[in-house]
Design an enzyme around this catalytic site. Sequence first.
Site, PDB file in Angstrom:
ATOM      1  N   ARG A  56      78.589  12.499 -54.073  1.00 55.47           N
ATOM      2  CA  ARG A  56      77.312  12.351 -54.778  1.00 55.47           C
ATOM      3  C   ARG A  56      76.806  10.926 -54.598  1.00 55.47           C
ATOM      4  NH1 ARG A  56      77.625  10.828 -59.577  1.00 55.47           N
ATOM      5  NH2 ARG A  56      79.194  12.304 -60.277  1.00 55.47           N
ATOM      6  N   TYR A 109      49.614  18.442 -54.620  1.00 51.09           N
ATOM      7  CA  TYR A 109      50.562  19.537 -54.565  1.00 51.09           C
ATOM      8  C   TYR A 109      50.751  20.072 -55.995  1.00 51.09           C
ATOM      9  CZ  TYR A 109      54.905  22.056 -53.913  1.00 51.09           C
ATOM     10  OH  TYR A 109      55.857  23.030 -53.893  1.00 51.09           O
ATOM     11  N   ASP A 182      52.848  10.022 -51.620  1.00 54.77           N
ATOM     12  CA  ASP A 182      53.465  11.238 -51.093  1.00 54.77           C
ATOM     13  C   ASP A 182      52.918  11.430 -49.675  1.00 54.77           C
ATOM     14  OD1 ASP A 182      54.115  13.837 -50.350  1.00 54.77           O
ATOM     15  OD2 ASP A 182      53.807  14.676 -52.350  1.00 54.77           O
ATOM     16  N   LYS A 207      58.980  20.061 -45.136  1.00 52.51           N
ATOM     17  CA  LYS A 207      57.770  20.290 -44.358  1.00 52.51           C
ATOM     18  C   LYS A 207      57.925  19.701 -42.951  1.00 52.51           C
ATOM     19  CE  LYS A 207      56.742  21.885 -48.395  1.00 52.51           C
ATOM     20  NZ  LYS A 207      55.995  21.128 -49.398  1.00 52.51           N
TER      21      LYS A 207
HETATM   22  C1  PLP Z   1      56.109  20.847 -50.786  1.00 46.23           C
HETATM   23  C2  PLP Z   1      55.553  19.601 -51.306  1.00 46.23           C
HETATM   24  C3  PLP Z   1      56.201  18.876 -52.318  1.00 46.23           C
HETATM   25  C4  PLP Z   1      57.457  19.387 -53.019  1.00 46.23           C
HETATM   26  O1  PLP Z   1      58.547  19.433 -52.158  1.00 46.23           O
HETATM   27  P1  PLP Z   1      59.754  20.502 -52.291  1.00 46.23           P
HETATM   28  O2  PLP Z   1      60.603  20.161 -51.127  1.00 46.23           O
HETATM   29  O3  PLP Z   1      59.133  21.860 -52.221  1.00 46.23           O
HETATM   30  O4  PLP Z   1      60.401  20.251 -53.602  1.00 46.23           O
HETATM   31  C5  PLP Z   1      55.662  17.679 -52.709  1.00 46.23           C
HETATM   32  N1  PLP Z   1      54.524  17.208 -52.161  1.00 46.23           N
HETATM   33  C6  PLP Z   1      53.856  17.869 -51.193  1.00 46.23           C
HETATM   34  C7  PLP Z   1      52.614  17.291 -50.626  1.00 46.23           C
HETATM   35  C8  PLP Z   1      54.344  19.086 -50.734  1.00 46.23           C
HETATM   36  O5  PLP Z   1      53.670  19.744 -49.790  1.00 46.23           O
END
Ligand code: PLP
Length: 399
Positions: A56, A109, A182, A207
């Site tokens: 961890r 998101y 983000d 993604k």
């Molecule tokens: C998918 C997504 C998230 C969240 O990520 P997870 O891996 O699904 O927890 C956060 N920000 C954006 C822009 C996303 O497309």
Amino acid sequence: MSDSSSDQTLGFSTRALHAGQDPDPTTGAVVTPIYQTSTYKQDGIGGFRGGYEYSRSANPTRTALETGFAALEGGERGFAFASGLAAEDTVLRALLSPGDHVVVPSDAYGGTYRLFNKVLKHWGVEHSIAAIADNDAVRAAIQPGRTRVVWVETPTNPMLGIADIAALAEIAHEAGALLVVDNTFASPYLQQPLADGADIVLHSTTKYCGGHSDVVGGAVVVAHGVTVPWFDGESASDRVAFHQNSMGAVAGPFDSWVVQRGLKTLAVRMERHCDNAEKIVEFLQGHDGVTAVHYPGLPEHPGHEVAKRQMKRFGGMVAFRVKGGEDVAVKVCAETQIWTLGESLGGVESLIEHPGRMTHASVAGTELEVPSDLIRLSVGIEDVEDLIADLKQALDRLT
Ligand SMILES: *Cc1c(COP(=O)(O)O)cnc(C)c1O
């Protein structure tokens, strides 16, 4: 944990392939092994080999990925998490206390907004919503002395709005707050928020970074020398590291390995995502069943000039609205053959979805609600002629 391959004078793909990934010292394995172990033999109590004690806290496969991320985003330290939302939650709890305030974008998101609105709110963290493309609106939403974080997503999901990272960094810093970006939609290949003044950048590696729709993960990179004034000037990296270990939402060794493999081809994949998206945008603009196309690469997009300055190219995400409203939009999504109806984005295969009923259903009835005739595309790397023909047959019949 930095090595010579993290050198920022090296090109992006050289760093993606080599930073943190020296051949294995024991066997010479060129690819970082999957260290599927929870614990490590100590040479006498406290005699850790390479600093590893318990997985961890740290695991060599994850360390390789974290070092790679720091090199790709040009930051001080990288962290890998079990999901994008785990990354977000860890960063926010590392930076905030009850009574603090955050500015969040009016287009984001859905899960991010849900984290603020349904989870952190109950822990005493308040938020205001501001149109992220409007610097004055963000400035007006800041409550001096209380606002600790300005949260930015750019391009935004699903409307493809553009925030000016450099301008917002200045606005946040003037108010004594930190700017968190983000960077999921752009990927580190197309956009480098830390170089534009952001303090922390994060990704859903599910993604584009992973890129093959086969893993859920998150990553955080903290810029060099960021301190947190309201925690006695502690280093932001140290706070994130402490919370990553204390909260424990880490990326496992196998998932870390899968994401790192994705990063190796990120540059070539992004170029193809962008090539295909540009051609699809051109097709959509020429179709009379389409009433609006949202893509920051279009000169008429309100954020085009900012996007041109802060992005290498304009990405693989496209949104458009159709004649006939929600019913037609839903049918178009259901009647494509090559485009797969599904949530998520950034994989090699093309996905189509209806944000209002799918990814953004959780923001219905809030200020973040999206138009009901909107369709979102995650443009994959298939042959673009096939992608266009498939969209055309659905749009010709239904609009
Ligand atoms: C998918 C997504 C998230 C969240 O990520 P997870 O891996 O699904 O927890 C956060 N920000 C954006 C822009 C996303 O497309």
